[in-house]
Design an enzyme around this catalytic site. Structure first.
Site, PDB file in Angstrom:
ATOM      1  N   HIS A 112      25.181   3.369  -0.864  1.00  0.00           N
ATOM      2  CA  HIS A 112      24.524   4.441  -1.612  1.00  0.00           C
ATOM      3  C   HIS A 112      25.430   4.937  -2.735  1.00  0.00           C
ATOM      4  CE1 HIS A 112      21.042   5.318   1.127  1.00  0.00           C
ATOM      5  NE2 HIS A 112      21.808   4.628   1.950  1.00  0.00           N
TER       6      HIS A 112
ATOM      7  N   GLY B  40      15.314   8.426   4.326  1.00  0.00           N
ATOM      8  CA  GLY B  40      15.006   9.791   4.742  1.00  0.00           C
ATOM      9  C   GLY B  40      14.444   9.841   6.152  1.00  0.00           C
TER      10      GLY B  40
ATOM     11  N   HIS C  38      14.883   1.471   4.890  1.00  0.00           N
ATOM     12  CA  HIS C  38      15.595   2.080   6.018  1.00  0.00           C
ATOM     13  C   HIS C  38      14.597   2.197   7.173  1.00  0.00           C
ATOM     14  CE1 HIS C  38      18.575   3.357   3.020  1.00  0.00           C
ATOM     15  NE2 HIS C  38      19.341   3.828   3.983  1.00  0.00           N
TER      16      HIS C  38
ATOM     17  N   GLU D 220      16.284   3.259  12.546  1.00  0.00           N
ATOM     18  CA  GLU D 220      17.540   4.016  12.622  1.00  0.00           C
ATOM     19  C   GLU D 220      17.304   5.231  13.526  1.00  0.00           C
ATOM     20  OE1 GLU D 220      20.878   5.837   9.508  1.00  0.00           O
ATOM     21  OE2 GLU D 220      18.867   5.367   8.779  1.00  0.00           O
TER      22      GLU D 220
ATOM     23  N   ASP E 248      27.541   1.726   3.433  1.00  0.00           N
ATOM     24  CA  ASP E 248      26.583   2.837   3.453  1.00  0.00           C
ATOM     25  C   ASP E 248      26.998   3.937   2.474  1.00  0.00           C
ATOM     26  OD1 ASP E 248      24.154   3.914   4.149  1.00  0.00           O
ATOM     27  OD2 ASP E 248      24.830   4.795   6.029  1.00  0.00           O
ATOM     28  N   ASP E 249      27.821   4.895   2.922  1.00  0.00           N
ATOM     29  CA  ASP E 249      28.268   6.013   2.067  1.00  0.00           C
ATOM     30  C   ASP E 249      29.802   6.084   2.105  1.00  0.00           C
ATOM     31  OD1 ASP E 249      25.569   7.336   1.496  1.00  0.00           O
ATOM     32  OD2 ASP E 249      25.589   7.371   3.682  1.00  0.00           O
TER      33      ASP E 249
END
Length: 333
Positions: A14, A170, A197, A200, A278-279
Site C-alpha cells: 500500500h 476495507g 482483499h 481476511e 502490505d504497509d
C-alpha cells in the site's frame, strides 16, 4: 533466502501505508498540523508498530497518521515518489503500489482526481530516477459505500492509462463484494486486472465472491481459504494467486502467529502464493525481513521461499514479454 538470480517483487504494497515517519514530520511542520510528537524518535511509536503484541485498533490508528498530513497534491506526489525510492532501497526489481485516492484526499478535502494524477506523476518520476518497474493499483475503499466508490472509480478511470489494476479493500464483512459488481464490470471493461482483499476478516465465501462475481485474478491475504478444501483446489487449478503478507497478518490479528500462518499450506497445495509487505512503513519491516525472518518463522523451507519468489513474478500484472524482459535484466545484473 532471496534468490538473487531471480527478480524480487512486492505485489501487495500500500502506497498510502508506506509514508515515512520523517515525511510525516516534515509535512506536519510544513502545514502546521498537530502531531503526537515533535521529533523523529518520539513520533515513531505513534506511526509505526513497535510492540510484538497484535493490535488491530492500534495498527489502524498508526496507519491514519500518514494520510492526515497529505494537505496538498504536491505532498501526494512526494509520498508516491518516495515509495519508489524505498522499493529501490529494498532491492525490489518490480513493485505494484496500491492506493485509495479517496482515503488520501479525505482529511484535507483534496480533489480525488488530482490525487490520482499526483500519484501517477510521482511514481513515474521515481521509476525513472531509481530504475524500478513500478505499477499502480487503484483501491476502492468499500467502507465509504457504493456511491463514494463510484466517484473514486471515476477519478481512477479518468487516468486509466496510468493504472494497471483495481482492488477492493476495507470492511469486507459490512460491505461485501456483491455491492460492487458494477464497479468491477467497469474496471474489466477498461482492460484492468483485478485483485481483491478477501478472506481476511470474512470467510472463504468472500474469496469465492471475489473470484466469481468481481473477476479477481489474485486475492489479497486470503488466509481463510484454508478452511475450504474445494476453494484451495480451485485456486491451484485456476492459478489464482494469494498475496500473502506474513508480518502484517500477525500485527492485525488476522492470524495468531507466524507459525500458524497458512502460507506454507498454500504452497504445499500448489497455490501460487507470494511474499509481500502490505504497509511496510507502519509495520516497521521490509521485503528482506519477510524473506529472511518471517518466512522461515512461518515454517517455509528454502525451496518454498524460492517458489514464493517465483510466484511473485508469475502473478505480476505484466505481459509475458515484460516478465521475460525483467528476468533478462536481472540476469545481466
Amino acid at each position: 533466502m532471496i534468490d538473487s538470480s531471480l527478480p524480487l517483487t512486492d505485489i501487495h504494497r500500500h502506497l498510502d501505508g508506506n509514508i515515512r515517519a520523517q515525511t510525516i514530520l516534515d509535512l506536519g511542520r510544513e502545514f502546521n498540523i498537530a502531531l503526537p510528537a515533535s521529533t523523529l524518535d518520539t513520533l515513531r511509536p505513534h506511526v509505526q508498530v513497535t510492540s510484538l503484541e497484535p493490535d488491530l485498533v492500534s495498527f489502524l490508528a498508526k496507519l491514519d497518521w500518514g494520510v492526515k498530513v497529505l494537505a496538498s497534491l504536491e505532498a501526494c506526489r512526494r509520498v508516491a515518489y518516495e515509495n519508489v525510492e524505498d522499493a529501490a532501497r529494498n532491492g525490489l526489481h518490480y513493485v505494484e503500489l496500491r492506493f485509495s485516492p479517496r482515503y488520501m484526499a479525505m482529511t484535507h478535502q483534496l480533489p480525488v482526481d488530482g490525487v490520482v494524477e499526483a500519484v501517477i506523476a510521482g511514481v513515474r518520476e521515481g521509476s525513472r530516477d531509481f530504475q524500478v518497474d513500478a505499477r499502480l493499483i487503484g483501491i476502492l475503499s468499500r467502507t465509504f459505500g457504493e456511491a463514494a466508490c463510484q466517484e473514486e472509480l471515476a477519478a481512477l478511470l479518468a487516468h486509466r492509462e496510468g493504472i494497471t489494476a483495481l482492488d477492493l479493500a476495507g470492511d469486507e464483512l459490512g460491505f461485501p463484494g456483491a455491492l460492487f459488481l458494477n464497479h468491477f464490470n467497469q474496471a474489466r471493461d477498461a482492460g484492468w486486472h483485478i485483485t481483491v482483499h478477501a478472506g481476511e476478516a470474512a470467510g472463504p465465501e468472500s474469496i469465492w465472491q471475489a473470484i466469481r462475481e468481481l473477476g479477481a485474478e489474485r486475492i489479497g491475504h486470503g488466509v481463510k481459504a484454508v478452511e475450504d478444501p474445494a476453494l484451495m483446489d480451485y485456486l491451484a487449478e485456476h492459478q489464482i494467486g494469494i498475496e500473502s503478507c506474513l508480518t502484517s497478518n500477525v500485527q492485525t490479528s488476522t492470524v495468531a502467529s507466524l507459525a500458524q500462518h497458512p502460507l506454507k499450506q498454500f504452497l504445499e497445495h500448489g497455490v501460487l502464493a507470494s511474499l509481500n509487505t502490505d504497509d511496510p512503513a507502519v509495520q516497521g519491516v521490509d521485503i528482506i525481513h519477510e524473506y529472511t525472518v518471517a518466512a522461515p518463522a512461518a515454517g517455509l523451507s528454502r525451496e518454498q521461499i524460492r517458489q514464493a519468489q517465483i510466484n511473485g513474478l508469475t502473478q505480476a500484472f505484466l505481459s509475458e514479454q515484460e516478465k521475460a524482459a525483467l528476468i533478462q535484466r536481472v540476469a545481466k545484473g
